[in-house]
Design an enzyme around this catalytic site. Structure first.
Site, PDB file in Angstrom:
ATOM      1  CG  ASP A  46       1.701  -3.421   5.629  1.00  0.00           C
ATOM      2  OD1 ASP A  46       2.434  -2.467   5.981  1.00  0.00           O
ATOM      3  OD2 ASP A  46       0.458  -3.325   5.585  1.00  0.00           O
TER       4      ASP A  46
ATOM      5  CG  ASP B  42       2.168   1.044   7.914  1.00  0.00           C
ATOM      6  OD1 ASP B  42       1.878   0.479   6.847  1.00  0.00           O
ATOM      7  OD2 ASP B  42       1.396   1.087   8.886  1.00  0.00           O
TER       8      ASP B  42
ATOM      9  CG  HIS C 176      -0.564   0.086   2.524  1.00  0.00           C
ATOM     10  ND1 HIS C 176      -0.421   1.291   3.175  1.00  0.00           N
ATOM     11  CD2 HIS C 176      -0.233  -0.846   3.444  1.00  0.00           C
ATOM     12  CE1 HIS C 176      -0.017   1.082   4.415  1.00  0.00           C
ATOM     13  NE2 HIS C 176       0.113  -0.212   4.607  1.00  0.00           N
TER      14      HIS C 176
ATOM     15  CD  GLU D 162      -3.150  -1.522   5.126  1.00  0.00           C
ATOM     16  OE1 GLU D 162      -3.090  -2.558   5.799  1.00  0.00           O
ATOM     17  OE2 GLU D 162      -2.875  -0.405   5.617  1.00  0.00           O
ATOM     18  CD  GLU D 163      -2.027   2.324   7.472  1.00  0.00           C
ATOM     19  OE1 GLU D 163      -2.732   1.886   8.393  1.00  0.00           O
ATOM     20  OE2 GLU D 163      -0.812   2.055   7.357  1.00  0.00           O
TER      21      GLU D 163
END
Ligand code: CO
Ligand code: ZN
Length: 329
Positions: free
Chosen positions: A216, A163, A61, A193-194
């Site tokens: 990830d 991240d 991501h 994604e988050e």
């Protein structure tokens, strides 16, 4: 290791829904290495590298966590809501930056009991003294991210953007090294994604793969009194067993482990009790897509200083290349 690329990819700002600059940067980096690419309506970058065999979708991501403006006080202080997972004590005193370059500091009201800190008691201070002044720079719905620049030395990297730029980095570096893919490969750089694996949910529909593998960060469980989990710094590439979004498919776990052993690449098992990643969406596509996750052990995830070891990052790149050059039996 390509520290220059690592530094660059960890310097581009892009909270969930604001991934355009990252996807442009990544496309520029990989366009000579792929056969075809497309952007879907959500903003996912789908890069196809033709190969024989079954279809594998790789996902990393592009987005990062952030804070969104919800209200501006008459004194100019900015109230916000979370974009992704934020812990009040962790973000207290963080520097933030908006897309237009305006910077600020996250702080908190005076509390009788400082342990009772919650996001609704917090604010962003951009140095304004009135709502009118603040509104010249920032409006409701604007998003900011942590402002720290990446620091890389000979054994580690510290940046709030690990991240999941580190997942994207591993995918890019693997793509550069892969010679004979054993799969028809789709490298998908996903959005949002988050905030609920949004980009993976839509792109898996487009790609319709036979296998899924996402990349990830995961918690490095070696800090003092950390939860007792298997993954740690310098333990090598992490082969995920489970997180809260999926139980990785035994077929993928076996394949990843077999590849690590065959190429003598340092690896470790990984279990995450809280948090998930794109494979959580990929594996429930249609009749099911056997999916795995390759994780990079990271300390202080979702803070202004996420930290990872270069050795683990290198092991992750090497293992990825081996995984993609080895057919699943
Ligand atoms: Co995250
Ligand atoms: Zn992530």
């Amino acid at each position: 290791m390509n520290k220059d690329l690592l530094k660059k990819i960890c310097s581009i700002k892009g909270a969930s829904s604001e991934e355009d600059n990252i996807s442009k940067f990544i496309l520029n980096e990989i366009k000579g290495l792929i056969d075809k690419h497309s952007f879907d309506k959500m903003g996912n970058l789908i890069a196809h590298k033709k190969g024989s065999g079954k279809k594998m979708m790789l996902a990393g991501h592009m987005d990062q966590i952030g804070m969104m403006v919800t209200f501006i006080e008459k004194e100019g202080f900015i109230r916000f809501t979370n974009i992704g997972g934020l812990t009040p004590t962790v973000i207290h005193c963080a520097r933030v930056i908006f897309s237009n370059g305006i910077t600020g500091i996250v702080n908190c009201e005076r509390l009788e009991d400082p342990t009772k800190i919650t996001l609704d008691k917090m604010f962003i201070d951009i140095g304004a003294v009135s709502r009118e002044e603040a509104e010249k720079h920032v409006k409701i719905g604007d998003i900011c991210v942590f402002a720290n620049e990446p620091i890389i030395d000979d054994h580690k990297i510290m940046t709030p953007y690990l991240d999941d730029r580190i997942g994207c980095f591993v995918m890019i570096e693997a793509l550069k090294k892969i010679k004979k893919p054993a799969f028809d490969l789709y490298f998908v750089f996903t959005v949002q994604e988050e905030v609920g694996l949004i980009g993976a949910k839509t792109s898996v529909y487009t790609v319709d793969p036979d296998y899924g593998l996402s990349f990830d960060v995961t918690i490095s469980a070696d800090t003092p009194k950390a939860r007792k989990l298997p993954q740690k710094f310098d333990g090598g590439a992490c082969i995920k067993i489970k997180d809260s979004s999926l139980l990785c498919h035994p077929l993928m776990i076996k394949h990843m482990e077999k590849c690590a052993k065959a190429a003598k690449i340092k690896y470790q098992y990984e279990i995450l009790e809280m948090g998930g990643t794109d494979s959580g969406a990929i594996h429930v596509h249609k009749g099911g897509v056997p999916s795995g996750v390759l994780s990079i052990p990271t300390r202080y995830i979702h803070s202004m200083n996420e930290m990872a070891r270069l050795s683990d990052i290198q092991d992750s790149i090497d293992l990825t290349v081996k995984i993609l050059e080895t057919a699943i039996d």
